[in-house]
Design an enzyme around this catalytic site. Structure first.
Site, mmCIF file in Angstrom:
data_model
loop_
_atom_site.group_PDB
_atom_site.id
_atom_site.type_symbol
_atom_site.label_atom_id
_atom_site.label_comp_id
_atom_site.label_asym_id
_atom_site.label_seq_id
_atom_site.Cartn_x
_atom_site.Cartn_y
_atom_site.Cartn_z
ATOM 1 C CB CYS A 1 -1.679 -2.249 1.815
ATOM 2 S SG CYS A 1 -2.652 -2.299 0.278
ATOM 3 C CG HIS B 1 1.807 0.458 -0.376
ATOM 4 N ND1 HIS B 1 2.239 -0.653 0.301
ATOM 5 C CD2 HIS B 1 0.677 0.084 -1.047
ATOM 6 C CE1 HIS B 1 1.421 -1.659 0.047
ATOM 7 N NE2 HIS B 1 0.456 -1.238 -0.763
#
Length: 483
Positions: free
Chosen positions: A327, A424
């Site tokens: 991310c 994630h």
């Protein structure tokens, strides 16, 4: 409602255990946290963002997570500022004073969500935040007694004996409450006890005489318990730098690290030694270096540079080590990060590490979704979630790290040494974890399923709650509410 004498007293854990215990007994039960401040979050099936602890508590209830379970989420991006999320959607960045002015709107969201839950479920177990005795925050409180008074909810107060001073914590908290708030507390729970319970009994008897309130039970210290952390960073693996580990993995402890639960599967894997490296410490030799997510990517990238990580990362690559960006960490791998709207700090741009050929621009609309697909490695199954404001563009994305149902994701360097992704929970799917550990240099990775460990942790807490607490009194409080 479960309130605590301090942060990390065990509120989240007790709510999780009570939810599972009541669910086992056939109650339709749901968790609720009016206001949460945390950088560990989860995405609901409807595409809303809530605290990760409430997602775990929903699992304990046999439910999918819902934004009504955590209507107000604060995600700090600086010491004096947070992104404010209402019913799963960001409404803006606010400093503490502006948020105080916003509190009436936040309270309205809290009460609306709680009302919807109480109409749907027999029992709603509420988690407070911090301590009700933070008198500087009493004005306009929506997280502790302000909420309990608004909905006329009985409260149990939990304290952590492992910190020391447990009786002072409990009595001192009562002393700082108003008469009506003090009356609202119906009993105490003592958490994380070790040793001979007989030595504690004189103190419990004194506490009950002194306050006129019962101790509903003493929960033991559960060694090795795994539940997703609400926010606090877990520093190392359960074995604390395993001497017999076959793969070394490190990540920088960024000042605004987010969703560090991404690393739980690595911390617990029996063949892996994983740990965070903090301020003032250069990274030691390692097989895999991971740049984690961040709530302030440009600020954390500046911290990395200031700590000497940029040179260390390039040296790690020269020696053949693998590098993975998750991310915000993925965004750092590109040529530049642009924040024209000032979503994570002052507006502007920062040069990236320039290890992959793409740039990222932070845009107002946050990407929130659960995802599934396959990794470029062995087409291993991957499953997780996305939470990011960044939109990445550039030639490097033509070689994606994942093929998701919603399209390609991330990037892999031409030599396969660097991998970046927005997903994630990348390591939570056993197939993906095995493939990534093999890519990082582990010859024969063992299959490991962090989801099974989470479920085992929930059951361990529920077992302790059933064994050690006065469940009949707790159910009596719920029955009183139902009347």
């Amino acid at each position: 409602m479960i309130q605590g004498t301090t942060s990390d007293a065990g509120k989240s854990t007790l709510v999780t255990g009570l939810c599972r215990a009541l669910y086992r007994r056939g109650f339709r039960v749901a968790p609720f946290k009016p206001q949460n401040m945390a950088l560990n979050s989860a995405v609901t099936p409807q595409g809303g963002e809530i605290g990760r602890a409430q997602a775990v508590q929903a699992q304990a209830c046999g439910l999918p997570p819902h934004t009504d379970m955590n209507p107000v989420l604060l995600k700090p991006y600086a010491d004096c500022g947070s992104q404010v999320i209402i019913h799963g959607r960001a409404v803006g960045n606010m400093d503490a004073r502006r948020y105080q002015e916003f509190k009436p709107r936040a309270l309205s969201a809290v009460l609306d969500s709680h009302a919807r839950l109480t109409r749907q479920f027999q029992a709603v177990i509420v988690e407070g935040a911090g301590s009700p005795a933070e008198i500087n925050l009493r004005m306009g409180d929506i997280a502790n007694m302000g909420f309990a008074e608004a909905v006329d909810c009985p409260v149990l107060l939990i304290a952590d004996i492992d910190r020391g001073g447990v009786f002072a914590h409990l009595v001192g908290t009562l002393e700082l409450l108003s008469d009506s708030e003090r009356e609202r507390i119906r009993g105490f729970v003592i958490n994380r006890f070790r040793g001979d319970i007989g030595l504690l009994r004189p103190g419990i008897e004194w506490l009950e005489r002194r306050t006129g309130k019962p101790v509903l039970g003493v929960l033991p210290h559960l060694d090795g318990l795994y539940l997703d952390a609400e926010d606090a960073l877990v520093q190392s693996s359960p074995a604390a730098h395993r001497k017999d580990a076959q793969l070394r993995v490190i990540a920088p402890q960024l000042p605004r690290v987010s969703n560090h639960t991404d690393f739980d599967a690595l911390r617990m894997h029996p063949q892996v030694d994983f740990h965070f490296v903090g301020t003032g410490t250069l990274p030691p030799p390692t097989d895999l270096l991971i740049l984690p997510g961040s709530k302030n990517v440009r600020g954390d990238l500046a911290w990395l540079r200031g700590e000497g990580w940029e040179g260390a990362i390039r040296r790690h690559l020269r020696y053949g080590g693998k590098l993975l960006g998750l991310c915000g960490g993925f965004q750092m791998l590109g040529r530049a990060i642009h924040d024209p709207l000032g979503l994570e700090g002052p507006p502007g741009s920062s040069p990236g590490l320039e290890l992959l050929d793409f740039e990222t621009t932070l845009e107002r609309e946050k990407q929130l979704c659960n995802v599934s697909g396959t990794l470029f490695l062995d087409r291993a199954k991957v499953k997780g979630y996305e939470i990011h404001a960044g939109v990445s563009r550039g030639p490097a994305l033509e070689r994606p790290a994942c093929r998701l149902e919603r399209g390609p994701d991330g990037a892999v360097s031409d030599d396969g040494q660097i991998l970046g992704t927005y997903v994630h929970g990348l390591f939570d799917e056993p197939e993906a974890l095995t493939a990534l550990l093999h890519w990082a240099g582990l010859p024969q990775p063992r299959m490991f399923e962090v989801g099974r460990e989470r479920e085992r942790g929930i059951d361990r807490v529920a077992d302790a709650v059933e064994t050690e607490l006065d469940m009949e009194m707790i159910i009596g409080l719920l029955t009183e509410q139902l009347r």
